[in-house]
Design a protein around this motif. Structure first.
Motif, PDB file in Angstrom:
ATOM      1  N   ALA A   1      47.581  -3.736 -82.124  1.00 50.17           N
ATOM      2  CA  ALA A   1      48.458  -3.639 -83.281  1.00 50.17           C
ATOM      3  C   ALA A   1      47.904  -2.599 -84.248  1.00 50.17           C
ATOM      4  O   ALA A   1      46.698  -2.306 -84.221  1.00 50.17           O
ATOM      5  CB  ALA A   1      48.572  -4.996 -83.968  1.00 50.17           C
TER       6      ALA A   1
ATOM      7  N   SER B   1      46.568 -17.135 -78.684  1.00 52.19           N
ATOM      8  CA  SER B   1      47.782 -16.871 -79.457  1.00 52.19           C
ATOM      9  C   SER B   1      49.040 -16.764 -78.596  1.00 52.19           C
ATOM     10  O   SER B   1      50.149 -16.831 -79.124  1.00 52.19           O
ATOM     11  CB  SER B   1      47.620 -15.581 -80.267  1.00 52.19           C
ATOM     12  OG  SER B   1      47.374 -14.484 -79.395  1.00 52.19           O
TER      13      SER B   1
ATOM     14  N   LYS C   1      44.286  -2.589 -85.941  1.00 49.34           N
ATOM     15  CA  LYS C   1      43.484  -3.634 -85.309  1.00 49.34           C
ATOM     16  C   LYS C   1      42.879  -3.131 -84.001  1.00 49.34           C
ATOM     17  O   LYS C   1      43.310  -2.130 -83.438  1.00 49.34           O
ATOM     18  CB  LYS C   1      44.338  -4.878 -85.055  1.00 49.34           C
ATOM     19  CG  LYS C   1      44.835  -5.557 -86.316  1.00 49.34           C
ATOM     20  CD  LYS C   1      45.531  -6.857 -85.987  1.00 49.34           C
ATOM     21  CE  LYS C   1      45.977  -7.588 -87.236  1.00 49.34           C
ATOM     22  NZ  LYS C   1      46.621  -8.890 -86.929  1.00 49.34           N
TER      23      LYS C   1
ATOM     24  N   THR D   1      58.107  -4.360 -80.221  1.00 48.17           N
ATOM     25  CA  THR D   1      58.357  -4.612 -81.641  1.00 48.17           C
ATOM     26  C   THR D   1      59.229  -5.850 -81.777  1.00 48.17           C
ATOM     27  O   THR D   1      60.305  -5.922 -81.171  1.00 48.17           O
ATOM     28  CB  THR D   1      59.055  -3.416 -82.306  1.00 48.17           C
ATOM     29  OG1 THR D   1      58.245  -2.245 -82.142  1.00 48.17           O
ATOM     30  CG2 THR D   1      59.253  -3.677 -83.797  1.00 48.17           C
TER      31      THR D   1
ATOM     32  N   SER E   1      61.661  -9.825 -87.598  1.00 51.24           N
ATOM     33  CA  SER E   1      61.803 -11.193 -88.137  1.00 51.24           C
ATOM     34  C   SER E   1      63.224 -11.461 -88.600  1.00 51.24           C
ATOM     35  O   SER E   1      64.053 -10.573 -88.667  1.00 51.24           O
ATOM     36  CB  SER E   1      60.830 -11.378 -89.297  1.00 51.24           C
ATOM     37  OG  SER E   1      61.070 -10.411 -90.283  1.00 51.24           O
TER      38      SER E   1
ATOM     39  N   LYS F   1      57.082 -13.498 -81.473  1.00 51.82           N
ATOM     40  CA  LYS F   1      56.886 -13.587 -82.913  1.00 51.82           C
ATOM     41  C   LYS F   1      56.612 -12.188 -83.471  1.00 51.82           C
ATOM     42  O   LYS F   1      56.118 -11.318 -82.741  1.00 51.82           O
ATOM     43  CB  LYS F   1      55.696 -14.487 -83.217  1.00 51.82           C
ATOM     44  CG  LYS F   1      55.777 -15.879 -82.630  1.00 51.82           C
ATOM     45  CD  LYS F   1      54.497 -16.659 -82.900  1.00 51.82           C
ATOM     46  CE  LYS F   1      54.556 -18.055 -82.295  1.00 51.82           C
ATOM     47  NZ  LYS F   1      53.302 -18.824 -82.551  1.00 51.82           N
ATOM     48  N   PRO F   2      56.876 -11.970 -84.746  1.00 54.08           N
ATOM     49  CA  PRO F   2      56.565 -10.658 -85.334  1.00 54.08           C
ATOM     50  C   PRO F   2      55.110 -10.247 -85.133  1.00 54.08           C
ATOM     51  O   PRO F   2      54.820  -9.059 -84.962  1.00 54.08           O
ATOM     52  CB  PRO F   2      56.907 -10.852 -86.811  1.00 54.08           C
ATOM     53  CG  PRO F   2      57.984 -11.892 -86.806  1.00 54.08           C
ATOM     54  CD  PRO F   2      57.608 -12.833 -85.691  1.00 54.08           C
ATOM     55  N   GLU F   3      54.209 -11.209 -85.113  1.00 54.88           N
ATOM     56  CA  GLU F   3      52.796 -10.879 -84.928  1.00 54.88           C
ATOM     57  C   GLU F   3      52.470 -10.444 -83.501  1.00 54.88           C
ATOM     58  O   GLU F   3      51.341 -10.023 -83.222  1.00 54.88           O
ATOM     59  CB  GLU F   3      51.896 -12.054 -85.343  1.00 54.88           C
ATOM     60  CG  GLU F   3      52.275 -13.386 -84.737  1.00 54.88           C
ATOM     61  CD  GLU F   3      53.140 -14.220 -85.667  1.00 54.88           C
ATOM     62  OE1 GLU F   3      54.064 -13.659 -86.309  1.00 54.88           O
ATOM     63  OE2 GLU F   3      52.893 -15.445 -85.738  1.00 54.88           O
ATOM     64  N   ASP F   4      53.422 -10.519 -82.596  1.00 55.02           N
ATOM     65  CA  ASP F   4      53.235  -9.985 -81.247  1.00 55.02           C
ATOM     66  C   ASP F   4      53.498  -8.479 -81.193  1.00 55.02           C
ATOM     67  O   ASP F   4      53.267  -7.847 -80.149  1.00 55.02           O
ATOM     68  CB  ASP F   4      54.163 -10.683 -80.256  1.00 55.02           C
ATOM     69  CG  ASP F   4      53.835 -12.150 -80.060  1.00 55.02           C
ATOM     70  OD1 ASP F   4      54.780 -12.964 -80.010  1.00 55.02           O
ATOM     71  OD2 ASP F   4      52.639 -12.483 -79.965  1.00 55.02           O
ATOM     72  N   THR F   5      53.986  -7.920 -82.288  1.00 54.21           N
ATOM     73  CA  THR F   5      54.260  -6.494 -82.339  1.00 54.21           C
ATOM     74  C   THR F   5      52.979  -5.698 -82.116  1.00 54.21           C
ATOM     75  O   THR F   5      51.982  -5.899 -82.817  1.00 54.21           O
ATOM     76  CB  THR F   5      54.887  -6.108 -83.694  1.00 54.21           C
ATOM     77  OG1 THR F   5      56.161  -6.746 -83.811  1.00 54.21           O
ATOM     78  CG2 THR F   5      55.057  -4.605 -83.805  1.00 54.21           C
ATOM     79  N   ALA F   6      53.009  -4.815 -81.139  1.00 54.45           N
ATOM     80  CA  ALA F   6      51.829  -4.029 -80.783  1.00 54.45           C
ATOM     81  C   ALA F   6      52.196  -3.064 -79.661  1.00 54.45           C
ATOM     82  O   ALA F   6      53.289  -3.156 -79.078  1.00 54.45           O
ATOM     83  CB  ALA F   6      50.693  -4.933 -80.321  1.00 54.45           C
TER      84      ALA F   6
END
Length: 123
Positions: free
Chosen positions: A40, A62, A43, A120, A123, A86-91
């Motif tokens: 991401a 996760s 990160k 991407t 949300s 989930k949005p946090e899977d965006t990478a």
């Protein structure tokens, strides 16, 4: 030479699904492990799921219960089915392979990476 060719990825809404595929080709003696990492923005690259030959899949905490890794050893391919995104899977997702090559009369093992594919999740 060894190449990892990825396909899949794209834009999806939260709760949706995507499937990533990766195929290894070239001068391969054996594929010891295949899987996926992701990175991401801002990160470090992190493991998503990896399946060693003859072993069991190692999933990041996760993604457990949401992502499923599958390998076709005969075709040297690996797929990542991603559900409940989930949005946090965006990478950017990178295919990973640990491959042995025959060099003269012995084998040498190398890590190979795909070019990366963007996932991407909105949300």
């Amino acid at each position: 030479q060894v190449q990892l060719v990825e396909s899949g990825g794209g834009l999806v809404q939260a709760g949706g699904s995507l499937r990533l595929s990766c195929a290894a080709s070239g001068s391969i003696f054996s594929v010891n492990a295949m899987g996926w990492y992701r990175q991401a923005p801002g990160k470090q690259r992190e493991l998503v799921a990896v399946l060693p030959s003859g072993g069991s899949t190692n999933y990041a905490d996760s993604v457990k219960g949401r992502f499923t890794l599958s390998r076709d050893n005969a075709k040297n391919t690996v797929d990542l089915q991603m559900n409940s995104l989930k949005p946090e899977d965006t990478a950017v997702y990178y295919c990973y392979a640990l491959i042995s090559k025959m060099i003269v009369h012995s084998t040498r093992t190398y890590i190979y990476w795909g070019q990366g594919t963007q996932v991407t999740v909105s949300s």
